[in-house]
Enzyme design. Structure first.
Site, short mmCIF file in Angstrom:
data_model
loop_
_atom_site.label_atom_id
_atom_site.label_comp_id
_atom_site.label_asym_id
_atom_site.label_seq_id
_atom_site.Cartn_x
_atom_site.Cartn_y
_atom_site.Cartn_z
N GLY A 11 36.34 15.29 -91.56
CA GLY A 11 37.56 14.64 -91.06
C GLY A 11 37.35 13.15 -90.85
N ARG A 72 36.09 17.36 -98.05
CA ARG A 72 35.16 18.47 -97.84
C ARG A 72 34.64 18.86 -99.22
NH1 ARG A 72 38.69 18.74 -93.22
NH2 ARG A 72 37.24 18.39 -91.51
N ASP A 103 29.63 17.73 -87.45
CA ASP A 103 28.44 18.60 -87.52
C ASP A 103 28.27 19.30 -88.87
OD1 ASP A 103 30.59 20.22 -87.03
OD2 ASP A 103 29.80 21.10 -85.18
N THR A 125 33.77 11.47 -85.62
CA THR A 125 34.81 12.49 -85.42
C THR A 125 35.58 12.14 -84.15
OG1 THR A 125 35.24 14.76 -84.74
CG2 THR A 125 33.01 13.99 -84.41
N ASP A 127 36.87 14.15 -82.23
CA ASP A 127 36.80 15.26 -81.26
C ASP A 127 35.73 15.10 -80.18
OD1 ASP A 127 38.74 16.40 -82.90
OD2 ASP A 127 37.25 17.46 -84.11
N ASP A 129 32.82 16.20 -80.22
CA ASP A 129 32.24 17.54 -80.02
C ASP A 129 30.79 17.63 -80.51
OD1 ASP A 129 32.84 17.27 -82.69
OD2 ASP A 129 33.86 19.19 -82.90
N ARG A 171 40.02 19.95 -81.97
CA ARG A 171 39.54 21.25 -82.46
C ARG A 171 39.24 22.17 -81.27
NH1 ARG A 171 35.53 21.20 -87.46
NH2 ARG A 171 34.26 19.96 -86.09
N LYS A 213 59.00 16.81 -57.24
CA LYS A 213 58.73 16.45 -58.64
C LYS A 213 59.74 17.14 -59.55
CE LYS A 213 54.68 16.20 -61.72
NZ LYS A 213 54.76 14.76 -61.98
#
Ligand code: ADP
Length: 319
Positions: A11, A72, A103, A125, A127, A129, A171, A213
């Protein structure tokens, strides 16, 4: 080392261009030739690459996306693909490779390193992650984009006394969700790392209603999904008109923030220094503000921790 290659894989993430620029310029300064490999590992297999000169990487530090394209590549997961990539490197005289990706891309870099082509991987990335680093290239820009969009959404949510269920990317990691959630004052944050039920969310909305609220932002991480369903249940239980908004791929684009440009530049420079010093099979990261590097396999085996404290703080102050 006389010639290296660089590619972006998996990505895309804002700041990849800043890393390409840093790698290219550092390598040129060290007297090396640099090949920009297109569309991830596909370019290695097909020999699709272009020489990068000093001016090839001008005017890109401020741009999202990647000038080398990304993709990819299933073929690269198998021995035949790896051997084709290795043969391209040998034919082109590429003695080292910098891979920017997530990864999955690191696994590929590890496999190619094991077959004699020294690879250094950079975490790219949105993310965040990747366990071995506090920070991945693109994460900060994506969070700032999500925050700006949620702020806009809040204006209309507030005007109509509505509830907005906003799905952010990441993700299976809730880092974007918890950080944008706290930054946007979300009433509730739903992330995979924290057990939840929709009833908890409804209860929280109802309890904040008793204090006056009347509009609500619920941030949901990508891995949870089901935003429409969650919005429907909230509306049924509370009577508050509820809408789901999936921010989507807009979070992957845009001009990188200062932080992403600086970290990408630093990591790119560091990666070339590793190659110059004879290292292979390493992932570069940032820990407590310092550059670090780990064996790819070791890095992949690490487990990322979640910002539980930050999550708790968000729950304590947004009601
Ligand atoms: P990301 O790098 O963002 O995690 P992917 O998981 O899609 O993205 O991986 C990107 C590419 O890395 C894959 O298309 C493939 O070419 C390569 N790759 C992924 N997993 C492996 C693996 N186990 N072995 C070799 N190459 C891999």
């Amino acid at each position: 080392m006389k010639k290296i290659g660089i590619l972006t894989s998996g990505g895309d993430a804002p700041g990849m261009n800043a890393a390409i620029r840093a790698v290219t310029r550092t390598a040129l300064k060290n007297g090396m030739t640099v090949m920009g490999v297109r569309r991830g590992y596909n370019g290695l297999i097909n020999g699709d690459m272009v020489a990068l000169e000093i001016r090839s990487v001008s005017d890109i530090i401020q741009r999202g996306g990647t000038i080398l394209y990304t993709a990819r590549c299933d073929e690269f997961r198998f021995e035949e693909g790896l051997q084709k990539a290795k043969a391209t490197c040998i034919r082109e005289g590429i003695e080292g490779l910098v891979v920017i990706g997530g990864d999955g891309s690191f696994r590929g870099a590890g496999d190619l390193s094991a077959r004699g082509i020294p690879c250094i991987a950079l975490p790219g990335t949105i993310d965040n992650d990747i366990a071995m680093t506090d920070y991945t290239i693109g994460y900060d820009t994506a969070m700032n984009t999500a925050m700006a969009l949620i702020d806009k959404l809040r204006d209309t949510t507030q005007s109509h006394d509505r509830c907005s269920v906003v799905e952010v990317m990441g993700r299976h990691a809730g880092h974007i969700a918890v950080n944008t959630g706290i930054a946007c004052g979300a009433t509730h944050i739903i992330a995979e790392e924290v057990p939840f039920t929709v009833d908890d969310v409804i209860e929280r909305i109802q309890s904040t209603q008793t204090t006056g609220k009347h509009h609500f932002i619920i941030v949901v991480s990508e891995g949870i999904g089901n935003s429409q369903e969650i919005a429907k249940k909230i509306e049924q239980a509370t009577g508050v008109e509820s809408r789901a908004t999936i921010l989507g791929h807009v979070q992957r684009g845009g001009a990188p923030t200062v932080r992403d440009r600086v970290v990408a530049s630093h990591m790119g420079h560091y990666a070339v220094e590793l190659l110059v010093n004879g290292y292979s099979n390493r992932v570069v990261g940032m820990r407590n503000g310092n550059m670090v590097d780990f064996d790819i396999k070791e890095a992949l085996a690490m487990k990322k921790s979640f910002e539980n404290d930050l999550y708790r703080i968000a729950m304590d102050i947004s009601f």
